[in-house]
Motif scaffolding. Structure first.
Motif, PDB file in Angstrom:
ATOM      1  N   GLY A 339      11.971  16.362 -15.621  1.00 56.48           N
ATOM      2  CA  GLY A 339      13.266  15.820 -15.259  1.00 56.48           C
ATOM      3  C   GLY A 339      14.424  16.700 -15.678  1.00 56.48           C
ATOM      4  N   ARG A 340      15.615  16.234 -15.386  1.00 64.88           N
ATOM      5  CA  ARG A 340      16.830  17.013 -15.665  1.00 64.88           C
ATOM      6  C   ARG A 340      16.959  17.390 -17.136  1.00 64.88           C
ATOM      7  NH1 ARG A 340      21.756  15.399 -17.648  1.00 64.88           N
ATOM      8  NH2 ARG A 340      21.010  13.253 -17.665  1.00 64.88           N
ATOM      9  N   THR A 341      16.592  16.497 -18.035  1.00 66.11           N
ATOM     10  CA  THR A 341      16.742  16.755 -19.468  1.00 66.11           C
ATOM     11  C   THR A 341      15.530  17.448 -20.072  1.00 66.11           C
ATOM     12  OG1 THR A 341      15.853  14.588 -20.050  1.00 66.11           O
ATOM     13  CG2 THR A 341      18.230  14.741 -19.683  1.00 66.11           C
ATOM     14  N   GLY A 342      14.549  17.820 -19.222  1.00 63.85           N
ATOM     15  CA  GLY A 342      13.348  18.471 -19.730  1.00 63.85           C
ATOM     16  C   GLY A 342      12.241  17.515 -20.091  1.00 63.85           C
ATOM     17  N   ARG A 343      12.459  16.230 -19.874  1.00 61.20           N
ATOM     18  CA  ARG A 343      11.420  15.250 -20.178  1.00 61.20           C
ATOM     19  C   ARG A 343      10.270  15.409 -19.184  1.00 61.20           C
ATOM     20  NH1 ARG A 343      11.121   9.987 -22.499  1.00 61.20           N
ATOM     21  NH2 ARG A 343       9.541   8.683 -21.514  1.00 61.20           N
ATOM     22  N   ILE A 344       9.054  15.459 -19.695  1.00 59.58           N
ATOM     23  CA  ILE A 344       7.859  15.597 -18.859  1.00 59.58           C
ATOM     24  C   ILE A 344       7.259  14.209 -18.645  1.00 59.58           C
ATOM     25  CG2 ILE A 344       5.549  16.601 -18.689  1.00 59.58           C
ATOM     26  CD1 ILE A 344       6.568  18.866 -20.510  1.00 59.58           C
ATOM     27  N   THR A 345       7.115  13.839 -17.380  1.00 55.98           N
ATOM     28  CA  THR A 345       6.588  12.509 -17.041  1.00 55.98           C
ATOM     29  C   THR A 345       5.293  12.660 -16.262  1.00 55.98           C
ATOM     30  OG1 THR A 345       8.833  11.604 -16.919  1.00 55.98           O
ATOM     31  CG2 THR A 345       7.067  10.327 -15.895  1.00 55.98           C
ATOM     32  N   PRO A 346       4.166  12.192 -16.807  1.00 50.44           N
ATOM     33  CA  PRO A 346       2.906  12.222 -16.056  1.00 50.44           C
ATOM     34  C   PRO A 346       2.922  11.139 -14.974  1.00 50.44           C
ATOM     35  CG  PRO A 346       2.548  11.979 -18.428  1.00 50.44           C
ATOM     36  CD  PRO A 346       3.973  11.675 -18.161  1.00 50.44           C
ATOM     37  N   VAL A 347       2.483  11.488 -13.777  1.00 51.84           N
ATOM     38  CA  VAL A 347       2.394  10.548 -12.671  1.00 51.84           C
ATOM     39  C   VAL A 347       0.966  10.572 -12.141  1.00 51.84           C
ATOM     40  CG1 VAL A 347       3.235   9.941 -10.374  1.00 51.84           C
ATOM     41  CG2 VAL A 347       4.817  10.887 -12.072  1.00 51.84           C
ATOM     42  N   LEU A 348       0.329   9.402 -12.083  1.00 53.69           N
ATOM     43  CA  LEU A 348      -1.034   9.292 -11.592  1.00 53.69           C
ATOM     44  C   LEU A 348      -1.014   9.145 -10.082  1.00 53.69           C
ATOM     45  CD1 LEU A 348      -2.506   6.789 -14.228  1.00 53.69           C
ATOM     46  CD2 LEU A 348      -2.351   9.283 -14.358  1.00 53.69           C
ATOM     47  N   GLU A 349      -1.722  10.043  -9.395  1.00 52.81           N
ATOM     48  CA  GLU A 349      -1.894   9.922  -7.948  1.00 52.81           C
ATOM     49  C   GLU A 349      -3.096   9.014  -7.698  1.00 52.81           C
ATOM     50  OE1 GLU A 349       0.137  11.300  -5.869  1.00 52.81           O
ATOM     51  OE2 GLU A 349       1.234  12.707  -7.144  1.00 52.81           O
ATOM     52  N   LEU A 350      -2.930   8.025  -6.809  1.00 61.10           N
ATOM     53  CA  LEU A 350      -3.958   7.009  -6.602  1.00 61.10           C
ATOM     54  C   LEU A 350      -4.448   7.006  -5.162  1.00 61.10           C
ATOM     55  CD1 LEU A 350      -2.152   4.005  -8.361  1.00 61.10           C
ATOM     56  CD2 LEU A 350      -3.671   5.689  -9.420  1.00 61.10           C
ATOM     57  N   GLN A 351      -5.726   6.668  -4.998  1.00 58.76           N
ATOM     58  CA  GLN A 351      -6.175   6.269  -3.671  1.00 58.76           C
ATOM     59  C   GLN A 351      -5.398   4.999  -3.334  1.00 58.76           C
ATOM     60  OE1 GLN A 351     -10.361   4.790  -2.855  1.00 58.76           O
ATOM     61  NE2 GLN A 351     -10.536   6.870  -2.059  1.00 58.76           N
ATOM     62  N   PRO A 352      -4.793   4.905  -2.135  1.00 59.02           N
ATOM     63  CA  PRO A 352      -3.851   3.812  -1.859  1.00 59.02           C
ATOM     64  C   PRO A 352      -4.425   2.432  -2.165  1.00 59.02           C
ATOM     65  CG  PRO A 352      -3.787   5.427  -0.094  1.00 59.02           C
ATOM     66  CD  PRO A 352      -4.925   5.829  -0.984  1.00 59.02           C
ATOM     67  N   VAL A 353      -3.615   1.621  -2.861  1.00 60.68           N
ATOM     68  CA  VAL A 353      -3.953   0.231  -3.142  1.00 60.68           C
ATOM     69  C   VAL A 353      -2.748  -0.628  -2.773  1.00 60.68           C
ATOM     70  CG1 VAL A 353      -5.590   0.744  -4.991  1.00 60.68           C
ATOM     71  CG2 VAL A 353      -3.165   0.438  -5.544  1.00 60.68           C
ATOM     72  N   GLU A 354      -2.976  -1.936  -2.641  1.00 62.88           N
ATOM     73  CA  GLU A 354      -1.906  -2.843  -2.232  1.00 62.88           C
ATOM     74  C   GLU A 354      -1.484  -3.726  -3.393  1.00 62.88           C
ATOM     75  OE1 GLU A 354      -2.128  -6.328   0.749  1.00 62.88           O
ATOM     76  OE2 GLU A 354      -1.657  -4.565   1.971  1.00 62.88           O
ATOM     77  N   LEU A 355      -0.174  -3.756  -3.651  1.00 61.75           N
ATOM     78  CA  LEU A 355       0.412  -4.641  -4.648  1.00 61.75           C
ATOM     79  C   LEU A 355       1.601  -5.344  -4.007  1.00 61.75           C
ATOM     80  CD1 LEU A 355       0.454  -2.558  -7.979  1.00 61.75           C
ATOM     81  CD2 LEU A 355      -0.965  -4.528  -7.451  1.00 61.75           C
ATOM     82  N   ASP A 356       1.610  -6.661  -4.081  1.00 62.13           N
ATOM     83  CA  ASP A 356       2.689  -7.461  -3.508  1.00 62.13           C
ATOM     84  C   ASP A 356       2.972  -7.046  -2.064  1.00 62.13           C
ATOM     85  OD1 ASP A 356       4.475  -9.515  -3.548  1.00 62.13           O
ATOM     86  OD2 ASP A 356       6.101  -8.370  -4.443  1.00 62.13           O
ATOM     87  N   ASP A 357       1.896  -6.869  -1.302  1.00 65.19           N
ATOM     88  CA  ASP A 357       1.967  -6.486   0.112  1.00 65.19           C
ATOM     89  C   ASP A 357       2.607  -5.120   0.326  1.00 65.19           C
ATOM     90  OD1 ASP A 357       0.704  -8.803   0.861  1.00 65.19           O
ATOM     91  OD2 ASP A 357       2.540  -9.892   1.319  1.00 65.19           O
ATOM     92  N   ARG A 358       2.606  -4.267  -0.707  1.00 66.95           N
ATOM     93  CA  ARG A 358       3.112  -2.898  -0.573  1.00 66.95           C
ATOM     94  C   ARG A 358       1.994  -1.920  -0.910  1.00 66.95           C
ATOM     95  NH1 ARG A 358       6.976  -1.412  -4.429  1.00 66.95           N
ATOM     96  NH2 ARG A 358       6.477  -3.182  -5.762  1.00 66.95           N
ATOM     97  N   GLU A 359       1.981  -0.794  -0.223  1.00 65.57           N
ATOM     98  CA  GLU A 359       0.988   0.230  -0.520  1.00 65.57           C
ATOM     99  C   GLU A 359       1.492   1.080  -1.679  1.00 65.57           C
ATOM    100  OE1 GLU A 359      -1.630   2.592   2.439  1.00 65.57           O
ATOM    101  OE2 GLU A 359       0.020   3.949   1.940  1.00 65.57           O
ATOM    102  N   ILE A 360       0.654   1.229  -2.703  1.00 67.79           N
ATOM    103  CA  ILE A 360       0.998   1.988  -3.893  1.00 67.79           C
ATOM    104  C   ILE A 360       0.087   3.221  -3.971  1.00 67.79           C
ATOM    105  CG2 ILE A 360       1.244   1.947  -6.404  1.00 67.79           C
ATOM    106  CD1 ILE A 360       3.142   0.051  -4.935  1.00 67.79           C
ATOM    107  N   THR A 361       0.691   4.393  -4.105  1.00 70.28           N
ATOM    108  CA  THR A 361      -0.091   5.636  -4.191  1.00 70.28           C
ATOM    109  C   THR A 361       0.198   6.412  -5.469  1.00 70.28           C
ATOM    110  OG1 THR A 361       1.612   6.841  -2.955  1.00 70.28           O
ATOM    111  CG2 THR A 361      -0.198   5.867  -1.680  1.00 70.28           C
ATOM    112  N   ARG A 362       1.187   5.990  -6.241  1.00 67.16           N
ATOM    113  CA  ARG A 362       1.553   6.704  -7.473  1.00 67.16           C
ATOM    114  C   ARG A 362       1.981   5.693  -8.533  1.00 67.16           C
ATOM    115  NH1 ARG A 362       3.491  12.091  -6.912  1.00 67.16           N
ATOM    116  NH2 ARG A 362       5.283  11.645  -8.247  1.00 67.16           N
ATOM    117  N   VAL A 363       1.707   6.016  -9.780  1.00 70.72           N
ATOM    118  CA  VAL A 363       2.189   5.182 -10.879  1.00 70.72           C
ATOM    119  C   VAL A 363       2.510   6.099 -12.053  1.00 70.72           C
ATOM    120  CG1 VAL A 363      -0.144   4.731 -11.778  1.00 70.72           C
ATOM    121  CG2 VAL A 363       1.720   3.164 -12.330  1.00 70.72           C
ATOM    122  N   SER A 364       3.673   5.879 -12.662  1.00 67.12           N
ATOM    123  CA  SER A 364       4.118   6.725 -13.769  1.00 67.12           C
ATOM    124  C   SER A 364       3.530   6.233 -15.083  1.00 67.12           C
ATOM    125  CB  SER A 364       5.650   6.709 -13.850  1.00 67.12           C
ATOM    126  OG  SER A 364       6.099   7.354 -15.028  1.00 67.12           O
TER     127      SER A 364
END
Length: 571
Positions: A339-364
């Motif tokens: 990020g802008r301040t140099g913070r490193i954020t891991p993000v998990l790439e997912l095989q698509p799943v559905e949550l609350d009728d939305r497709e989710i492919t990433r989670v921080s």
């Protein structure tokens, strides 16, 4: 959670195998695992499924919600087919203690995946009237009346036999002990014992432990009167009663079993069903629900043969569960954003799943420390949930792939609040984040300039420092792909506003650390800010030693000094 574990497992496996055999793109859905890794992942997931099923049927505990269980079971069978790996079927545990046979098996229901599946199901029954009911989240029970008198109360058990709850039923006021005359010689009612709740909103509170609470109460040796008064009964089946639902509901209401009629409604469109589902999910209710049930008004006759058959979900009724609040997901990759301040954020790439009728492919995962603690790698299986009903977040790891694949995160020592002020090797991500902040409403507020705009300018070699945009000419912009004359003019107007920007705005745009309100006034000059020592900053009210050091480092950094001088000279 499956309503009939043995039959549903066989049916699910058969359907999965048929689908896999007829779908050309199935290989795209198969994980890129070695055979030993696949064997380990599938076996371990099978163990988790068995644990969840045993807890549900034996102890009345739901360790994961139904959607997560269903997704995990689909993945389990799909991956078995992908790698041609089969596992021995584990039957559900038998009910504890002495048992009674259900006069009619508790069959459970098949489930719809989405609105399209509902449309297909209803279209095949377009000549029949349909009704929708809430799928009450409680503990299933069979009540048997002979000559109007309650004679047997049987827990769900394994769908064929269950525990004798007759003595406990005497304490539950919602269960009639005698049906008013005239009553048929035998009446078999199937329903759900539920926990009475006040203004329960499923979308906000989930099941609120309602099912586990009922299971816990019914597992006690004795029930208190207060506990019995807190248990309700929703009757959803009368297998030896009238075939049309209208007559069934009317007779049940006559017997003071009013929930069924009160909460059932005729529907004639998918929109009506979807509206009912949303209502039970998002509006106050007197009990927890996990979806809705759609039924034909007239059901087939329950013959004597059906009593002896293995429990099989009917085709004249079907369940549509609420939107998933959690999901079983396969991690396909681990990405690290800077990020802008140099913070490193891991993000998990997912095989698509559905949550609350939305497709989710990433989670921080939020932070590098969290990733290092959890040690999540591609191939791991996790559970994700919605935080506050909106943001997907990591809940827990279920299965760790073996052997562990290598993952190389960025070096945290290479990034901080003053790194990547220019575009150099390894800096594109943080540099782009800085530019996006600079043009945002918290910075210079450049209309029409987004992250995509900066990416295009970087790719064209026009921006390598945070103020290179000040010298870009219209001709250069017009030559960019997708940037015509109108957009080029818009961008130039954003880069060169009539009034320019004040010093305080530039400092915000360049990422000056937050300081107390009295540290920067409209008359404050840049030279005085640059001349302040750490001690000078710390003397200001509200600025501690750490912030004082950060502010001093910001104003003393050579690139910040150059940027401020060049930018203010042009303003």
């Amino acid at each position: 959670m499956p309503d009939n574990p043995r039959v549903l497992a066989r049916l699910t496996l058969f359907l999965c195998l048929m689908w896999l055999a007829t779908t050309p793109s199935v290989a795209d859905d198969c994980p890129d695992w070695s055979r030993p890794a696949a064997q380990n992942a599938i076996d371990t997931l099978g163990q988790r499924l068995a644990e969840w099923s045993n807890a549900y049927y034996r102890d009345g505990k739901r360790l994961v919600d139904d959607a997560t269980y269903d997704q995990a079971q689909r993945h389990y069978h799909q991956w078995q087919a992908c790698f041609d790996i089969q596992a021995a079927e584990t039957p559900p545990p038998p009910p504890a203690g002495s048992t009674l046979r259900h006069p009619y098996p508790l069959t459970g229901l098949n489930k719809l995946d989405d609105l399209a599946a509902l449309t297909d199901w209803m279209t095949r029954r377009q000549e029949r009237s349909l009704w929708v009911q809430p799928k009450v989240d409680g503990v299933a029970v069979t009540l048997v009346y002979e000559a109007g008198e309650l004679t047997r109360v049987i827990s769900r058990g394994d769908d064929l036999r269950g525990q004798n709850w007759y003595s406990k039923a005497q304490i539950i006021a919602a269960i009639p002990k005698q049906l008013p005359a005239p009553a048929p010689p035998q009446v078999t009612l199937q329903g759900e014992l539920y926990l009475r709740l006040k203004d329960h909103i499923q979308a906000e509170s989930g099941s609120a432990g309602a099912r586990s609470a009922i299971a816990g109460l019914m597992a006690r040796n004795t029930l208190t009167a207060d506990a019995g008064a807190n248990i309700g009964l929703f009757v959803w089946g009368w297998p030896d009663g009238p075939r049309d639902i209208e007559t069934r509901l009317s007779r049940l209401a006559d017997w003071d079993l009013t929930d069924s009629a009160r909460f059932s409604e005729a529907v004639d469109s998918t929109q009506a069903v979807a509206k009912a589902r949303q209502r039970w999910y998002r509006e106050p209710a007197p009990f927890a629900t996990d979806g809705v049930v759609i039924r034909q008004s007239h059901r087939p006759d329950q013959t004597s043969a059906s009593r002896e058959a293995a429990p099989t979900p009917p085709d004249w009724a079907i369940a549509w569960k609420h939107p998933s609040r959690s999901a079983h997901a396969l991690v396909t990759g681990v990405d690290f954003t800077v990020g802008r301040t140099g913070r490193i954020t891991p993000v998990l790439e997912l095989q698509p799943v559905e949550l609350d009728d939305r497709e989710i492919t990433r989670v921080s995962l939020g932070s590098l420390n969290r990733w290092q603690k959890e040690d999540i790698r591609p191939g791991d299986q996790i559970i994700v949930q919605l935080a506050g009903g909106i943001i997907p977040h990591f809940e827990q790891t279920l299965v760790r792939i073996q052997p562990r694949p290598a993952v190389s995160p960025p070096d945290p020592a290479a990034y901080d609040a003053l790194s990547c002020l220019q575009l150099t090797n390894g800096c594109r991500e943080q540099f782009l984040a800085r530019l996006t902040w600079l043009s945002g409403d918290q910075g210079l507020d450049m209309p029409g300039i987004s992250e995509g705009s900066w990416a295009a300018l970087i790719d064209a070699g026009l921006v390598r420092r945070l103020n290179d945009w000040q010298t870009i000419e219209e001709k250069e912009l017009r030559e960019l792909p997708g940037v015509g004359e109108a957009r080029a003019t818009q961008w130039l107007d954003a880069f060169h506003p009539t009034d320019g920007w004040r010093l305080s705005t530039w400092l915000e745009a360049l990422g000056m650390p937050p300081a107390a309100n009295d540290s920067l006034t409209p008359t404050t000059e840049l030279a005085s800010l640059q001349a302040r020592s750490i001690q000078d900053w710390q003397r200001l009210q509200g600025i501690g030693p750490i912030t004082a050091q950060e502010l001093h480092a910001f104003f003393q950094h050579p690139e910040i000094q150059r940027l401020l001088k060049a930018s203010l000279d042009r303003s």
